[in-house]
Design a protein around this motif. Sequence first.
Motif, mmCIF file in Angstrom:
data_model
loop_
_atom_site.group_PDB
_atom_site.id
_atom_site.type_symbol
_atom_site.label_atom_id
_atom_site.label_comp_id
_atom_site.label_asym_id
_atom_site.label_seq_id
_atom_site.Cartn_x
_atom_site.Cartn_y
_atom_site.Cartn_z
ATOM 1 N N LEU A 10 0.820 -1.223 0.000
ATOM 2 C CA LEU A 10 0.000 0.000 0.000
ATOM 3 C C LEU A 10 0.852 1.271 0.000
ATOM 4 O O LEU A 10 0.315 2.375 0.092
ATOM 5 N N SER A 11 2.161 1.109 -0.106
ATOM 6 C CA SER A 11 3.009 2.309 -0.114
ATOM 7 C C SER A 11 2.977 2.967 -1.481
ATOM 8 O O SER A 11 3.259 2.334 -2.501
ATOM 9 N N ASP A 12 2.639 4.259 -1.498
ATOM 10 C CA ASP A 12 2.634 4.966 -2.778
ATOM 11 C C ASP A 12 3.888 5.828 -2.953
ATOM 12 O O ASP A 12 3.909 6.759 -3.749
ATOM 13 N N LEU A 13 4.945 5.481 -2.227
ATOM 14 C CA LEU A 13 6.210 6.197 -2.413
ATOM 15 C C LEU A 13 6.774 5.929 -3.804
ATOM 16 O O LEU A 13 7.290 6.817 -4.465
ATOM 17 N N LEU A 14 6.686 4.670 -4.251
ATOM 18 C CA LEU A 14 7.282 4.292 -5.540
ATOM 19 C C LEU A 14 6.235 3.883 -6.571
ATOM 20 O O LEU A 14 6.548 3.733 -7.740
ATOM 21 N N THR A 15 4.995 3.654 -6.120
ATOM 22 C CA THR A 15 3.926 3.217 -7.025
ATOM 23 C C THR A 15 2.759 4.194 -6.888
ATOM 24 O O THR A 15 2.336 4.468 -5.760
ATOM 25 N N PRO A 16 2.237 4.727 -8.014
ATOM 26 C CA PRO A 16 1.110 5.667 -7.889
ATOM 27 C C PRO A 16 -0.108 4.990 -7.264
ATOM 28 O O PRO A 16 -0.361 3.808 -7.512
ATOM 29 N N TRP A 17 -0.864 5.749 -6.461
ATOM 30 C CA TRP A 17 -2.026 5.195 -5.756
ATOM 31 C C TRP A 17 -3.034 4.582 -6.738
ATOM 32 O O TRP A 17 -3.626 3.541 -6.466
ATOM 33 N N GLU A 18 -3.191 5.185 -7.930
ATOM 34 C CA GLU A 18 -4.147 4.646 -8.912
ATOM 35 C C GLU A 18 -3.759 3.225 -9.318
ATOM 36 O O GLU A 18 -4.621 2.376 -9.563
ATOM 37 N N THR A 19 -2.462 2.967 -9.413
ATOM 38 C CA THR A 19 -1.993 1.623 -9.773
ATOM 39 C C THR A 19 -2.289 0.645 -8.638
ATOM 40 O O THR A 19 -2.718 -0.491 -8.862
ATOM 41 N N ILE A 20 -2.080 1.107 -7.399
ATOM 42 C CA ILE A 20 -2.354 0.258 -6.235
ATOM 43 C C ILE A 20 -3.838 -0.119 -6.219
ATOM 44 O O ILE A 20 -4.203 -1.280 -6.006
ATOM 45 N N VAL A 21 -4.693 0.869 -6.494
ATOM 46 C CA VAL A 21 -6.147 0.621 -6.512
ATOM 47 C C VAL A 21 -6.475 -0.429 -7.572
ATOM 48 O O VAL A 21 -7.238 -1.378 -7.327
ATOM 49 N N GLY A 67 -9.010 -8.501 -5.738
ATOM 50 C CA GLY A 67 -10.331 -8.701 -5.153
ATOM 51 C C GLY A 67 -11.220 -9.477 -6.108
ATOM 52 O O GLY A 67 -11.889 -10.440 -5.733
ATOM 53 N N ALA A 68 -11.198 -9.075 -7.393
ATOM 54 C CA ALA A 68 -12.044 -9.733 -8.396
ATOM 55 C C ALA A 68 -11.628 -11.193 -8.584
ATOM 56 O O ALA A 68 -12.459 -12.059 -8.831
ATOM 57 N N GLY A 69 -10.341 -11.472 -8.468
ATOM 58 C CA GLY A 69 -9.847 -12.838 -8.672
ATOM 59 C C GLY A 69 -10.032 -13.732 -7.455
ATOM 60 O O GLY A 69 -9.617 -14.891 -7.476
ATOM 61 N N ASP A 70 -10.640 -13.209 -6.408
ATOM 62 C CA ASP A 70 -10.854 -13.950 -5.153
ATOM 63 C C ASP A 70 -9.546 -14.499 -4.573
ATOM 64 O O ASP A 70 -9.514 -15.568 -3.973
ATOM 65 N N PHE A 71 -8.458 -13.772 -4.787
ATOM 66 C CA PHE A 71 -7.192 -14.155 -4.156
ATOM 67 C C PHE A 71 -7.227 -13.816 -2.657
ATOM 68 O O PHE A 71 -7.809 -12.787 -2.283
ATOM 69 N N VAL A 72 -6.593 -14.636 -1.834
ATOM 70 C CA VAL A 72 -6.238 -14.178 -0.495
ATOM 71 C C VAL A 72 -5.182 -13.100 -0.731
ATOM 72 O O VAL A 72 -4.344 -13.230 -1.632
ATOM 73 N N ILE A 73 -5.238 -12.013 0.031
ATOM 74 C CA ILE A 73 -4.342 -10.884 -0.253
ATOM 75 C C ILE A 73 -3.482 -10.547 0.964
ATOM 76 O O ILE A 73 -3.995 -10.372 2.070
ATOM 77 N N CYS A 74 -2.165 -10.481 0.750
ATOM 78 C CA CYS A 74 -1.252 -9.991 1.785
ATOM 79 C C CYS A 74 -0.965 -8.532 1.473
ATOM 80 O O CYS A 74 -0.569 -8.217 0.353
ATOM 81 N N LEU A 75 -1.160 -7.675 2.464
ATOM 82 C CA LEU A 75 -0.872 -6.252 2.272
ATOM 83 C C LEU A 75 0.387 -5.891 3.048
ATOM 84 O O LEU A 75 0.421 -5.992 4.281
ATOM 85 N N TYR A 76 1.419 -5.491 2.322
ATOM 86 C CA TYR A 76 2.640 -4.969 2.942
ATOM 87 C C TYR A 76 2.492 -3.449 3.048
ATOM 88 O O TYR A 76 1.709 -2.841 2.315
ATOM 89 N N ASN A 77 3.277 -2.842 3.908
ATOM 90 C CA ASN A 77 3.258 -1.379 4.082
ATOM 91 C C ASN A 77 1.826 -0.847 4.221
ATOM 92 O O ASN A 77 1.412 0.051 3.482
ATOM 93 N N PRO A 78 1.039 -1.406 5.160
ATOM 94 C CA PRO A 78 -0.370 -1.005 5.236
ATOM 95 C C PRO A 78 -0.568 0.405 5.783
ATOM 96 O O PRO A 78 -1.638 0.983 5.604
ATOM 97 N N ALA A 79 0.439 0.961 6.429
ATOM 98 C CA ALA A 79 0.275 2.299 7.006
ATOM 99 C C ALA A 79 1.636 2.878 7.344
ATOM 100 O O ALA A 79 2.613 2.161 7.503
#
Length: 241
Positions: A132-143, A150-162
């Motif tokens: 979730l870090s937008d330091l190197l990746t634009p927020w729109e790409t993260i979204v 979410g659509a692929g029903d993957f279990v999701i690991c979120l790094y850098n959540p805050a």
Amino acid sequence: MKLYVIGIGPGDEKYLTPEAKAALDESGAVAGYPLYLDLIRPLIEGKRIFASPMRQEVERCRAALDSAAGGTVTALVCSGDSGVYGMAGLVCELAPEYPAVEVAAIPGITAALSGAALLGAPLTNDFAVVSLSDLLTPWETIVKRLEGAGAGDFVICLYNPASLKRRDYLAKACDILLRRRKPETICGAVRNAGRLAEQTRVMTLAELRTYEADMFTTIFVGNSATELIAGKMVQPRGYRH
Ligand code: SAH
């Protein structure tokens, strides 16, 4: 001379692989973020140390490459795995400027795996990893990536959540996932895995929305099959069917 790019695992030196330990033993100089150097302090006594703060990644990589080019076997250490949101990529990008240096990456246990083991067995089927870090990746790409996972029903690991500046990113990510997943979806949080202040929590996606994660937390968002079994977050493997 050799530059080892070493993932030291989540924290305590017991998570360091024997290969990583041997590479550290062989190194005369060690570069890294001060917190990670502290975690392996007994293993690097007497070595030349290059400690540099967060956000000075290029300087840190160059210090390590210069040290190796100067004839000292050098180790650059990262937490977890050095190739997962770590510095292995940057080292490979800069290395062509240092033809005398031979770069070798040594794998480590990434936070998704050390955290999953603490929570139970949340990753026994397909999963996706998103920072979730937008330091190197634009927020729109993260979204876009969150929507895809979410659509692929993957279990999701979120790094850098805050972080201090990004307090509401986890809530925003939950809002995106709540469009696809039920509020009662099983989720988990692991803080400081493998370190003294280790904490784990299993909760629902609705609860995760207001969970206060910090920069040492990894989040696990379950999918439609994730279950809570005797307090553990589990992705049933499907052998029963
Ligand atoms: N290279 C590291 C990741 C660096 S990005 C790895 O492979 O694990 C930094 C993020 O990693 C943190 O914000 C957190 O989400 C996660 N992380 C790193 N160490 C952790 C630990 N000991 N416990 C929980 N999460 C951790």
